[in-house]
Design a protein around this motif. Structure first.
Motif, mmCIF file in Angstrom:
data_model
loop_
_atom_site.group_PDB
_atom_site.id
_atom_site.type_symbol
_atom_site.label_atom_id
_atom_site.label_comp_id
_atom_site.label_asym_id
_atom_site.label_seq_id
_atom_site.Cartn_x
_atom_site.Cartn_y
_atom_site.Cartn_z
ATOM 1 N N ALA A 1 -0.024 5.516 -6.782
ATOM 2 C CA ALA A 1 -0.768 5.523 -5.520
ATOM 3 C C ALA A 1 -1.795 4.392 -5.508
ATOM 4 O O ALA A 1 -2.000 3.729 -4.483
ATOM 5 N N ARG A 2 -2.430 4.154 -6.669
ATOM 6 C CA ARG A 2 -3.415 3.060 -6.729
ATOM 7 C C ARG A 2 -2.743 1.715 -6.494
ATOM 8 O O ARG A 2 -3.257 0.865 -5.772
ATOM 9 N N ALA A 3 -1.576 1.520 -7.125
ATOM 10 C CA ALA A 3 -0.860 0.267 -6.923
ATOM 11 C C ALA A 3 -0.492 0.108 -5.456
ATOM 12 O O ALA A 3 -0.634 -0.975 -4.864
ATOM 13 N N ALA A 4 -0.063 1.221 -4.849
ATOM 14 C CA ALA A 4 0.329 1.171 -3.439
ATOM 15 C C ALA A 4 -0.880 0.820 -2.577
ATOM 16 O O ALA A 4 -0.783 0.023 -1.632
ATOM 17 N N ALA A 5 -2.045 1.411 -2.931
ATOM 18 C CA ALA A 5 -3.248 1.115 -2.158
ATOM 19 C C ALA A 5 -3.601 -0.362 -2.265
ATOM 20 O O ALA A 5 -3.990 -1.004 -1.277
ATOM 21 N N ALA A 6 -3.446 -0.928 -3.478
ATOM 22 C CA ALA A 6 -3.764 -2.346 -3.668
ATOM 23 C C ALA A 6 -2.831 -3.211 -2.828
ATOM 24 O O ALA A 6 -3.283 -4.157 -2.154
ATOM 25 N N VAL A 7 -1.530 -2.881 -2.875
ATOM 26 C CA VAL A 7 -0.569 -3.651 -2.084
ATOM 27 C C VAL A 7 -0.880 -3.511 -0.595
ATOM 28 O O VAL A 7 -0.854 -4.495 0.156
ATOM 29 N N ALA A 8 -1.220 -2.279 -0.181
ATOM 30 C CA ALA A 8 -1.492 -2.033 1.231
ATOM 31 C C ALA A 8 -2.691 -2.848 1.702
ATOM 32 O O ALA A 8 -2.669 -3.440 2.791
ATOM 33 N N SER A 9 -3.753 -2.911 0.878
ATOM 34 C CA SER A 9 -4.939 -3.655 1.311
ATOM 35 C C SER A 9 -4.632 -5.152 1.355
ATOM 36 O O SER A 9 -5.151 -5.892 2.184
ATOM 37 N N LEU A 10 -3.735 -5.594 0.455
ATOM 38 C CA LEU A 10 -3.317 -6.994 0.442
ATOM 39 C C LEU A 10 -2.589 -7.348 1.743
ATOM 40 O O LEU A 10 -2.740 -8.425 2.311
ATOM 41 N N LEU A 11 -1.786 -6.394 2.219
ATOM 42 C CA LEU A 11 -0.986 -6.632 3.418
ATOM 43 C C LEU A 11 -1.685 -6.128 4.677
ATOM 44 O O LEU A 11 -1.093 -6.132 5.754
ATOM 45 N N LEU B 1 -2.487 -3.047 5.450
ATOM 46 C CA LEU B 1 -1.869 -1.843 6.003
ATOM 47 C C LEU B 1 -2.754 -0.643 5.688
ATOM 48 O O LEU B 1 -3.507 -0.662 4.717
ATOM 49 N N ALA B 2 -2.674 0.368 6.529
ATOM 50 C CA ALA B 2 -3.435 1.581 6.266
ATOM 51 C C ALA B 2 -2.639 2.444 5.292
ATOM 52 O O ALA B 2 -1.445 2.663 5.476
ATOM 53 N N TYR B 3 -3.280 2.926 4.215
ATOM 54 C CA TYR B 3 -2.592 3.815 3.275
ATOM 55 C C TYR B 3 -3.591 4.790 2.678
ATOM 56 O O TYR B 3 -4.634 4.390 2.170
ATOM 57 N N ARG B 4 -3.278 6.071 2.775
ATOM 58 C CA ARG B 4 -4.063 7.089 2.090
ATOM 59 C C ARG B 4 -3.281 7.529 0.873
ATOM 60 O O ARG B 4 -2.071 7.725 0.971
ATOM 61 N N PRO B 5 -3.964 7.680 -0.291
ATOM 62 C CA PRO B 5 -3.235 8.108 -1.486
ATOM 63 C C PRO B 5 -2.457 9.397 -1.204
ATOM 64 O O PRO B 5 -2.955 10.289 -0.521
ATOM 65 N N GLY B 6 -1.232 9.456 -1.698
ATOM 66 C CA GLY B 6 -0.389 10.628 -1.453
ATOM 67 C C GLY B 6 0.985 10.155 -1.061
ATOM 68 O O GLY B 6 1.292 8.961 -1.130
ATOM 69 N N PRO B 7 1.835 11.087 -0.675
ATOM 70 C CA PRO B 7 3.201 10.702 -0.328
ATOM 71 C C PRO B 7 3.249 9.789 0.890
ATOM 72 O O PRO B 7 2.318 9.743 1.681
#
Lengths: 306, 306, 414
Positions: free
Chosen positions: A127-137, A139-145
């Motif tokens: 989830a942390r990796a996804a959040a990092a990628v999301a902020s790079l792009l 995009l809005a992302y809340r940790p979770g599915p």
């Protein structure tokens, strides 16, 4: 339930393709059967585990480290094992035995080194990796599915799916857009003719061997998220699954692996949903059926003999 | 004296005599029983691989079918052990017949497909949906017919029959025909050998041998789980033992089992923590340095090994 | 040591002079297997170490009292490592009986490694001291050579769980139960028992989802989604440690929550599960309360705090974790000690009779020792508990049966 199962099968199928990709490349180039494939995957998983625990390295950048390290390790390993094997009378059959022995050695050493308990990497790291990628792009992302076509899936499934798709793409580019890849395809078409035209077959094969192992290690990075936990003994099951995937796709054709993986993934998930206890029977039946109806796999060349 | 008789007199008789006396001298009867089981299975592998070149990586499927055929006959039909053995053998034969289409496949494809078939049978037998027939994953308990000494004698008789069969193959036209098929199926066909029939007969003989052995194994141990009688280790042991001694000979598999199984047990009792490692390294060494088995060492010195 | 040699000298003397009474042996030989690696290492080592703790304690006191000889005799342990391999184990069991000629044969822990010993022990007319092998097929009326000491047969395990669901469940609003289990001997038998208990209760509680999955199942995400679709009030997941780890991780990653979730291994291997799933992932999960977490009234041997202290003193290095299995191994020792103190001879069937005579009377750290006619353990039950995570600390709250409860269940779970 129906749509969820279908989508889950597609996503997980992509990961299954990544599992089988390296194994298939190796068989295609060298006609050897690497029964230690699952054990390389296990080693890749342990690498990601230690990178995370010792250096707090997130598994996503860990993918690159795993690929590089295992590619480098694969080259000397090739020269140590394969040329001698290929000189024997029946290398295709003997490779079964050789790599079975090798898988025992890897498992034994891993047991002595790491112990037998289950290990994993916290799910939050994805989830942390996804959040990092999301902020790079942006995009809005809340940790979770994560929502995917209206259904929600663990973020690791998407990550594994994307990495798998990228790996397949890179192998395609390598085989069809580079000179080395061109030579590799020549060896795959006919080893004897490749030798007679002066291609350095061993160099081409060694690199394919290294890439094969490196791809296994990359798939290994996702083990804690996709296959529950890591143990030294997990290799056998992975090897068997990988075989089912590549035989269904077509042995020796790396790109057929994608079709095999997705077909395997979707049918496995449907089986798990509707006939849970029979889920593990399906891969074997599918494998035998595909071999009998189209022995070359769904996308393969002719392989029957006499 | 004809060669067949000479071989029977100088190999078969001493072997069976030694194994018949052994229980009186050495107390670990299970070890002796396993020795007989593996000698028989290694000869079964010898018949398929040594004489036809097909490596059945799922050979244990026949062993398991025999064990379950035996158990079902005892549990449901209350059959006597000998009738149950016949039914076990029949189960293995039927499985063998059902798998004959696999012969259309070559090399690695055949090996993988036969492995998948064995795993599929395991999945069916151990499924809880079939609990009322096979007792599913809960395993089998055959306490009513428990008689280890009689089972030992019967196992010895099966070994004797198997070795006799191999002696015949080694000396008869049919064995030569099989080897001709292994070397070059097309030429053999043109020389008037019925290729398909030859392979199928060898295959069914090997299935019959494994089925009988599985049945007598079930009888001897009497309490077991499905995984025990379908363990991939059984196949690998039988293959490695046969290869270590040297295939397409009478003596090779016997020597292979006597020496390697002896070493395994010595390690297993003295330093079991390194068992898997030593076992793996031994297998790798065998393929890389002695791919034609122990008998090839003797042959190089000009000794004719039967 | 002096005492030891003295005893040895005495017994050798006894061999040359025709004895009036049966001569006492210099030592009682115990034969045991353990698995230091492989699939079963994590359940085998603590059992073995628990038994070692008992053995060393007794030998420090000069041995165990043996009634036949009316004196204390030192114990000698011959132990082999089977590496979790059934083939190796079978050979080693035989080695113990036929070559080492042990007086007492002790199985390795777990059903799989015990299974191969059952026929071997029977063939050699040795009583198999089955520590934790709960397989139902081991116990047959025609085989007197087996007895299960340290945990109940699989069919007994889920009784408190099922009783709670059928008796307390309806009061809490639990009507629909979903069950998913791995299809192997250990968990399949428990699933069958749960199904039977619920059906026979006529409590209005019904199973709305009941599926077996292969034991090798490593991802439960799709199954979790299917279970959620049946809107269960309670979910029972039965599997080995890797199954439970995968299930709990997939549950967290999917963002799905069940009001009542039962798994086996959060109770049996709490530390291992916490490492893989995280303490937060175990919070509120229902599980079995093993004897390592329950203070039973112990009338023989150490009680739980004493045993835990002794364990930490002996094995404080932390390589083998304290837990249910360590208590099990210690219990093996206690039962043997009591049996030797009452048996009329060292003959295997006399030992069996001595052990059966303890049934219902012996109360240890592991609960009340009770056997059925076939030698299966039915006394040492596994109560139902709920885990509560406080930071990284995980606490057990026993909720059922009432007699041993230490708190009330939280439903819906936090």
């Amino acid at each position: 339930m129906l749509i969820y199962t279908l989508l889950a099968g597609l996503l997980f199928g992509l990961y299954f393709s990544l599992m089988g990709l390296g194994l298939n490349l190796m068989f295609g180039v060298m006609r050897i059967v690497n029964l230690a494939h699952g054990d390389f995957l296990m080693l890749g998983a342990f690498l990601a585990f230690w990178l995370f625990n010792l250096f707090a390295l997130n598994p996503i950048p860990g993918v690159a480290v795993a690929f590089a390290l295992f590619l480098l390790a694969g080259l000397p390993l090739y020269y140590l094992l394969v040329p001698r094997l290929l000189a024997a009378r029946d290398p295709e059959m003997l490779s079964f035995i050789l790599f079975f022995g090798f898988s025992q050695v890897i498992e034994a050493v891993a047991t002595i080194a790491f112990g037998t308990s289950e290990r994993s990497i916290p799910g939050g790291s994805m989830a942390r990796a996804a959040a990092a990628v999301a902020s790079l792009l942006d995009l809005a992302y809340r940790p979770g599915p994560i929502a995917f076509l209206g259904q929600s899936f663990p973020v690791a499934w998407l990550a594994a799916g994307i990495v798998s798709a990228l790996a397949v793409l890179l192998i395609y580019v390598y085989l069809y857009r580079t000179r080395l890849g061109y030579l590799t395809r020549a060896v795959m078409a006919s080893r004897e003719e490749a030798i007679s035209t002066g291609i350095d077959v061993h160099r081409v094969s060694a690199i394919a061997f290294g890439i094969g192992i490196a791809l296994a290690a990359v798939a290994g990075v996702f083990v804690p998220f996709m296959l529950g936990s890591i143990t030294p003994a997990m290799g056998v099951d992975v090897t068997i699954t990988s075989f089912a995937v590549i035989v269904i796709g077509s042995l020796g054709n790396p790109l057929g692996t994608v079709l095999g993986g997705i077909l395997y993934g979707v049918s496995y998930m449907f089986m798990q949903s509707y006939y849970s206890s029979w889920a593990n029977l399906l891969p074997y039946l599918l494998l035998i059926a595909v071999l009998l109806v189209r022995p070359s796999g769904l996308l393969g060349r002719q392989v029957r003999r006499a | 004296m004809p060669r067949l008789l000479r071989h029977a007199l100088f190999i078969l008789v001493p072997l069976i005599a030694a194994l018949a006396i052994a229980p009186a001298v050495y107390g670990n009867h299970l070890l002796l029983f396993n020795l007989i089981v593996f000698m028989t299975l290694a000869q079964g592998i010898n018949i398929v691989y040594g004489f036809t070149g097909y490596l059945p990586f799922g050979y244990v499927g026949f062993f398991g079918a025999g064990a379950y055929g035996f158990s079902l006959a005892v549990m449901h039909l209350h059959a006597s052990p000998f009738a149950a053995l016949a039914l076990g053998a029949l189960a293995a034969l039927l499985l063998g017949l059902g798998l004959t289409p696999l012969f259309r496949l070559s090399g690695a494809y055949f090996a993988i497909a036969s492995l998948a078939a064995a795993l599929a049978v395991l999945q069916i037998v151990s499924n809880p949906a079939l609990e009322h027939i096979t007792n599913g994953p809960y395993g089998v308990s055959l306490s009513g017919v428990f008689d280890p000494s009689l089972a030992y004698a019967v196992a010895l008789a099966i070994l004797a029959g198997t070795v006799l069969l191999v002696i015949w193959l080694r000396n008869a036209r049919f064995g030569l025909a099989l080897q001709a098929i292994r070397e070059d199926a097309i030429s053999a066909g043109m020389a008037g050998i019925n290729v398909v029939r030859g392979r199928v007969i060898a295959w069914l003989l090997a299935a019959l041998i494994a089925g009988l052995t599985g049945g007598v194994y079930a009888w001897y141990i009497s309490v077991f789980y499905p995984e025990t009688v379908f363990s991939g280790e059984v196949t690998v042991f039988a293959i490695v033992f046969a290869l270590f001694g040297g295939t397409a000979t009478i003596l090779g598999p016997i020597l292979g089992v006597a020496i390697l199984y002896g070493i395994y047990n010595a390690i297993g009792i003295s330093t079991p923590q390194y068992f898997q490692l030593v076992y793996g390294l031994l297998i790798m060494g065998l393929v890389l340095f002695l791919p034609n088995g122990l008998v090839s060492l003797l042959r190089r010195r000009g000794v004719d090994v039967p | 040591m002096i005492r030891h040699t003295l005893l040895a000298a005495l017994s050798s003397l006894a061999l040359v002079t025709p004895a009036v009474a049966a001569e006492a042996p210099a030592e009682i030989k115990l034969g045991a297997l353990y698995a230091s690696s492989g699939r079963f290492a994590s359940i085998s080592m603590p059992v073995h170490d628990g038994m070692m703790l008992w053995l060393e304690q007794k030998n420090a006191e000069g041995g165990v009292f043996v009634k036949v000889f009316n004196r204390k005799i030192p114990l000698k342990l011959i132990a082999y490592d089977d590496q979790s391999n059934t083939g190796t184990a079978a050979t080693l069991y035989n080695q113990l009986i036929t070559q080492d000629k042990v007086d007492i044969l002790i199985a390795d822990s777990g059903s799989v490694l015990t299974s191969v010993a059952v026929p071997i022990a029977r063939d050699n007319k040795m009583l198999l001291i089955d520590q934790t092998g709960t397989g139902a097929t081991f116990f047959t009326p025609d085989n007197p050579y087996i007895v299960l000491l340290d945990d109940p047969v699989s069919t007994i395990w889920p009784k408190p769980l099922a009783d709670f669901l059928t008796q307390e469940g309806p009061k809490l609003g639990i009507k629909k139960v979903a069950m998913i289990y791995a299809t192997n001997d250990f968990t399949g038998t428990q699933a069958n028992a749960v199904r039977k208990f619920i059906k026979e209760s006529n409590s209005g509680v019904e199973l709305v989802y009941d599926q077996g999955v292969p034991t090798e199942t490593s991802n439960y995400t799709v199954l979790i989604n299917n279970i959620r679709a049946t809107q269960p009030d309670a979910v029972i997941e039965l599997g080995y440690a890797p199954n439970d780890i995968a299930f709990l991780r997939n549950l967290a990653d999917s963002g799905v929550k069940f009001n009542f979730l039962f798994c086996i291994y959060p109770g049996l291997e709490t530390d291992l599960l916490a490492k893989n799933v995280g303490a937060a992932g175990l919070n509120g999960v229902f599980t079995y309360v093993p004897s390592s977490e329950m203070s039973y009234e112990s009338e023989f041997g150490m009680n739980l705090p004493q045993f835990k202290a002794a364990w930490n003193k002996a094995y404080g290095h932390g390589k083998v974790e304290f837990g249910f299995n360590s208590v099990a191994g210690y219990t093996t020792g206690l039962v043997l000690e009591k049996a030797l103190a009452t048996a009329d001879s060292l003959d295997q069937l006399a030992l069996r009779k001595a052990i059966f005579d303890l049934s219902g009377k012996l109360k240890t750290i592991d609960g009340t020792f009770e056997l059925n006619a076939e030698g299966a353990q039915i006394g040492e039950i596994t109560p139902l508990g709920q885990l509560a995570a406080e930071g990284e600390q995980i606490k057990f709250v026993t909720v059922w049966p009432f007699a041993v409860a230490t708190g009330k269940p939280i439903y819906p779970a936090p």
